[in-house]
Scaffold this active site. Sequence first.
Site, PDB file in Angstrom:
ATOM      1  N   ALA A  43       9.942   3.765   1.076  1.00 40.01           N
ATOM      2  CA  ALA A  43      10.473   2.873   0.049  1.00 40.01           C
ATOM      3  C   ALA A  43       9.343   1.954  -0.395  1.00 40.01           C
ATOM      4  CB  ALA A  43      11.639   2.064   0.613  1.00 40.01           C
ATOM      5  N   THR A  44       9.409   1.521  -1.639  1.00 40.45           N
ATOM      6  CA  THR A  44       8.250   0.803  -2.173  1.00 40.45           C
ATOM      7  C   THR A  44       8.527  -0.669  -2.438  1.00 40.45           C
ATOM      8  OG1 THR A  44       8.792   1.823  -4.300  1.00 40.45           O
ATOM      9  CG2 THR A  44       7.059   2.843  -3.014  1.00 40.45           C
ATOM     10  N   THR A  45       8.849  -1.097  -3.646  1.00 39.01           N
ATOM     11  CA  THR A  45       8.684  -2.509  -4.005  1.00 39.01           C
ATOM     12  C   THR A  45       9.973  -3.323  -3.975  1.00 39.01           C
ATOM     13  OG1 THR A  45       6.877  -1.806  -5.429  1.00 39.01           O
ATOM     14  CG2 THR A  45       7.693  -4.023  -5.753  1.00 39.01           C
ATOM     15  N   LYS A  76      17.469  -0.188  -1.556  1.00 36.98           N
ATOM     16  CA  LYS A  76      16.551  -0.918  -0.678  1.00 36.98           C
ATOM     17  C   LYS A  76      17.008  -2.336  -0.377  1.00 36.98           C
ATOM     18  CE  LYS A  76      12.812   1.610  -2.927  1.00 36.98           C
ATOM     19  NZ  LYS A  76      11.578   1.522  -3.723  1.00 36.98           N
TER      20      LYS A  76
END
Length: 271
Positions: A43-45, A76
């Site tokens: 998962a990123t931002t 997220k």
Amino acid sequence: MPAEFLTPGTSSFTEFLRQYSPELLPGNRVPAGADLGGLTPHATTLVATTFVGGVVMAGDRRATMGNMIAQRDIQKVFQADEYSAVGMAGAAGLGLELIRLFQLELEHYEKIEGTVLSLEGKANRLSHMIRGNLGMAMQGLAVVPLFAGYDQGIGEGRIFSYDVTGGRYEEHQFFSVGSGSVFARGALKKLYRDDLSADDAIAVTVQALYDAADDDSATGGPDLQRRIFPIVAVVDETGYRQRDEQAVAAIVEEVVAARDIRPDGPVAPLR
């Protein structure tokens, strides 16, 4: 029933699980020496910003595996409890498991003690859980959460960040984590004001995620064709609430339309 279930003990569910069935803890479920960092979705931002009387947390929807898009609509940002939100960047599967365990940890404490932890206490509990994952982080499966909530004692929103060793840091006004965090933080710095309303704060986080996606390939921008938009949560004196998709979509479409005119985004007001 096993003796562990009948013996008075700690209010920490994580500690109970460590005594009764330690193999179920996230940090004990990958063989030693395995290097899975490049084989698991990440998962990123995530971004968070305070506003007058609360805090907003938002996350993009993309998960990547190397240079591939592993999932386009991952969630997220989650409710930690009634007055707090938690999000994760890093190894996606492990992060989701850590968040579920954290949610259970807070619920277990409330049932055993008959009261809720302070916001700072919740942040400290999460720090302890991250430290327990250090072995897996060293093997490439790092999880970097972002925690935020409404502090009922002072009537304000607060933001806490972490490193992979469990270090806990309180951030002021705004913060971002993940692969696109540098670009998102630049946008937050440009657009943040002390007098933001909740809706203004949501618009600021959407702008920040747009900027992150503009420069970071691992961050997913708004997908108007598939109708995939950021997950946005607001926490204030009324508690946690996730903004519905239609409301977020309206803000995103307004941001995208403005970017057609000014691709680099709005100019911060001069004050």
